[in-house]
Enzyme design. Sequence first.
Site, PDB file in Angstrom:
ATOM      1  N   ARG A   1     -61.493 -23.982  89.531  1.00 51.96           N
ATOM      2  CA  ARG A   1     -60.563 -23.724  88.662  1.00 51.96           C
ATOM      3  C   ARG A   1     -59.913 -22.571  89.385  1.00 51.96           C
ATOM      4  NH1 ARG A   1     -62.379 -25.578  83.106  1.00 51.96           N
ATOM      5  NH2 ARG A   1     -60.653 -25.372  81.788  1.00 51.96           N
TER       6      ARG A   1
ATOM      7  N   ARG B   1     -54.954 -19.716  77.686  1.00 46.48           N
ATOM      8  CA  ARG B   1     -55.406 -20.766  78.551  1.00 46.48           C
ATOM      9  C   ARG B   1     -54.637 -21.165  79.417  1.00 46.48           C
ATOM     10  NH1 ARG B   1     -58.975 -24.550  75.324  1.00 46.48           N
ATOM     11  NH2 ARG B   1     -59.647 -25.363  77.554  1.00 46.48           N
TER      12      ARG B   1
ATOM     13  N   ARG C   1     -57.244 -31.978  69.337  1.00 50.57           N
ATOM     14  CA  ARG C   1     -58.355 -32.340  69.957  1.00 50.57           C
ATOM     15  C   ARG C   1     -59.663 -32.050  69.020  1.00 50.57           C
ATOM     16  NH1 ARG C   1     -59.823 -30.705  76.000  1.00 50.57           N
ATOM     17  NH2 ARG C   1     -59.316 -28.420  75.304  1.00 50.57           N
TER      18      ARG C   1
ATOM     19  N   LYS D   1     -58.067 -34.789  81.406  1.00 51.97           N
ATOM     20  CA  LYS D   1     -59.180 -34.654  82.467  1.00 51.97           C
ATOM     21  C   LYS D   1     -60.413 -35.341  82.018  1.00 51.97           C
ATOM     22  CE  LYS D   1     -59.143 -30.046  83.269  1.00 51.97           C
ATOM     23  NZ  LYS D   1     -58.039 -29.789  82.286  1.00 51.97           N
TER      24      LYS D   1
ATOM     25  N   ARG E   1     -62.539 -27.214  68.639  1.00 50.71           N
ATOM     26  CA  ARG E   1     -63.268 -25.963  69.439  1.00 50.71           C
ATOM     27  C   ARG E   1     -62.638 -24.739  69.195  1.00 50.71           C
ATOM     28  NH1 ARG E   1     -62.861 -28.674  75.604  1.00 50.71           N
ATOM     29  NH2 ARG E   1     -62.649 -26.436  75.815  1.00 50.71           N
TER      30      ARG E   1
HETATM   31  P1  ADP Z   1     -58.854 -31.688  79.317  1.00 50.76           P
HETATM   32  O1  ADP Z   1     -60.249 -32.539  79.738  1.00 50.76           O
HETATM   33  O2  ADP Z   1     -57.958 -31.905  80.324  1.00 50.76           O
HETATM   34  O3  ADP Z   1     -59.002 -30.430  78.552  1.00 50.76           O
HETATM   35  P2  ADP Z   1     -59.075 -34.118  77.282  1.00 50.76           P
HETATM   36  O4  ADP Z   1     -59.327 -35.028  77.928  1.00 50.76           O
HETATM   37  O5  ADP Z   1     -60.143 -33.088  76.317  1.00 50.76           O
HETATM   38  O6  ADP Z   1     -58.336 -32.668  78.181  1.00 50.76           O
HETATM   39  O7  ADP Z   1     -57.709 -34.391  76.306  1.00 50.76           O
HETATM   40  C1  ADP Z   1     -56.937 -33.363  75.399  1.00 50.76           C
HETATM   41  C2  ADP Z   1     -56.765 -34.028  74.176  1.00 50.76           C
HETATM   42  O8  ADP Z   1     -55.573 -34.843  74.177  1.00 50.76           O
HETATM   43  C3  ADP Z   1     -57.784 -34.721  73.464  1.00 50.76           C
HETATM   44  O9  ADP Z   1     -57.917 -34.670  72.111  1.00 50.76           O
HETATM   45  C4  ADP Z   1     -57.739 -36.198  73.893  1.00 50.76           C
HETATM   46  O10 ADP Z   1     -58.066 -37.006  73.113  1.00 50.76           O
HETATM   47  C5  ADP Z   1     -55.942 -36.326  74.047  1.00 50.76           C
HETATM   48  N1  ADP Z   1     -55.666 -37.121  75.142  1.00 50.76           N
HETATM   49  C6  ADP Z   1     -56.059 -37.454  76.348  1.00 50.76           C
HETATM   50  N2  ADP Z   1     -55.487 -38.117  77.139  1.00 50.76           N
HETATM   51  C7  ADP Z   1     -54.380 -38.808  76.197  1.00 50.76           C
HETATM   52  C8  ADP Z   1     -53.100 -39.495  76.219  1.00 50.76           C
HETATM   53  N3  ADP Z   1     -52.891 -40.106  77.486  1.00 50.76           N
HETATM   54  N4  ADP Z   1     -52.344 -39.490  75.481  1.00 50.76           N
HETATM   55  C9  ADP Z   1     -52.378 -38.851  74.378  1.00 50.76           C
HETATM   56  N5  ADP Z   1     -53.448 -37.957  73.828  1.00 50.76           N
HETATM   57  C10 ADP Z   1     -54.594 -38.007  75.022  1.00 50.76           C
HETATM   58  P1  AMP Z   2     -63.053 -26.948  79.491  1.00 52.77           P
HETATM   59  O1  AMP Z   2     -64.037 -27.602  78.675  1.00 52.77           O
HETATM   60  O2  AMP Z   2     -62.890 -27.599  80.915  1.00 52.77           O
HETATM   61  O3  AMP Z   2     -61.616 -26.921  78.819  1.00 52.77           O
HETATM   62  O4  AMP Z   2     -63.619 -25.373  79.782  1.00 52.77           O
HETATM   63  C1  AMP Z   2     -63.621 -24.581  78.823  1.00 52.77           C
HETATM   64  C2  AMP Z   2     -63.599 -23.017  79.092  1.00 52.77           C
HETATM   65  O5  AMP Z   2     -64.880 -22.908  79.889  1.00 52.77           O
HETATM   66  C3  AMP Z   2     -62.602 -22.522  80.018  1.00 52.77           C
HETATM   67  O6  AMP Z   2     -61.440 -22.209  79.130  1.00 52.77           O
HETATM   68  C4  AMP Z   2     -63.249 -21.356  80.809  1.00 52.77           C
HETATM   69  O7  AMP Z   2     -63.538 -20.260  80.032  1.00 52.77           O
HETATM   70  C5  AMP Z   2     -64.835 -22.239  80.888  1.00 52.77           C
HETATM   71  N1  AMP Z   2     -64.881 -22.736  82.476  1.00 52.77           N
HETATM   72  C6  AMP Z   2     -65.244 -24.299  82.293  1.00 52.77           C
HETATM   73  N2  AMP Z   2     -65.109 -24.397  83.773  1.00 52.77           N
HETATM   74  C7  AMP Z   2     -64.718 -23.622  84.310  1.00 52.77           C
HETATM   75  C8  AMP Z   2     -64.619 -23.021  85.828  1.00 52.77           C
HETATM   76  N3  AMP Z   2     -64.893 -23.919  86.640  1.00 52.77           N
HETATM   77  N4  AMP Z   2     -64.373 -21.823  86.286  1.00 52.77           N
HETATM   78  C9  AMP Z   2     -64.533 -20.780  85.368  1.00 52.77           C
HETATM   79  N5  AMP Z   2     -64.383 -21.005  83.821  1.00 52.77           N
HETATM   80  C10 AMP Z   2     -64.857 -22.181  83.502  1.00 52.77           C
END
Ligand code: ADP
Ligand code: AMP
Length: 213
Positions: free
Chosen positions: A88, A171, A127, A13, A160
Amino acid sequence: MKIIMLGAPGAGKGTQAKLIADKYGIPHISTGDIFRANIKNGTELGMKAKSFMDKGELVPDGLTVSMLLDRVGQPDCKDGYVLDGFPRTIPQAEELDRALSERDERIDFAVDVDVPDENIVNRMSGRRACLKCGATYHLEHIPPKNEGLCDSCGSGLVLRDDDKAETVLKRLQVYHDQTQPLIEFYTRKGILKTVDGTQDMKDVFAAITGILG
Ligand code: ADP
Ligand code: AMP
């Protein structure tokens, strides 16, 4: 244009939201990034949020919704935004709808980045995040140019705390229980668009721009 990104943690995302924000010239708003900035700055909100985030749980709606509504009320959001990680829960989505309809506004697209659970643990354990500017990399799929350093700002990259394997499973469970029902919620509103998130990052983005126009 107002866009919501849906999908499991690690689905991509944030990666896609940043590309969308650049292409369409709208702010990328990540509630996770806002919480992490608060944690880094040692604010009261940050301390409260951290206790939930470290366990892989959601931060309570009472803390999250007002923070997000305040952010989308800022002047830079007047032509739209891409929300990443919000809503969420169903109550978060309902509160967002209510606040927008008071201003005669609505969400245009909810984009679901679909990635099966089997791929998620690899995505999250690989990541690496820059806590300074919010950029995200993947050790195998999207590596930084210089190992361990952010391409954008040169800061050190970290795994992270909540991307450690034991928290990832929690999660994912929280996602299925509390967030996945939003797919049905936005399908009913007629604005859900699903893209195959297992493709290469560029192909996922091409699918999204094909939808957004
Ligand atoms: P989210 O925001 O949904 O938690 P991220 O955008 O941070 O996810 O992506 C999660 C991990 O997967 C990161 O390490 C990112 O670099 C990697 N990633 C994102 N899109 C792709 C893809 N299409 N193919 C492979 N790895 C990806
Ligand atoms: P993210 O960076 O989107 O993966 O979010 C990391 C963490 O932040 C999540 O696992 C939740 O603990 C908290 N968080 C982020 N966005 C929300 C939301 N909209 N509602 C509740 N918790 C959130």
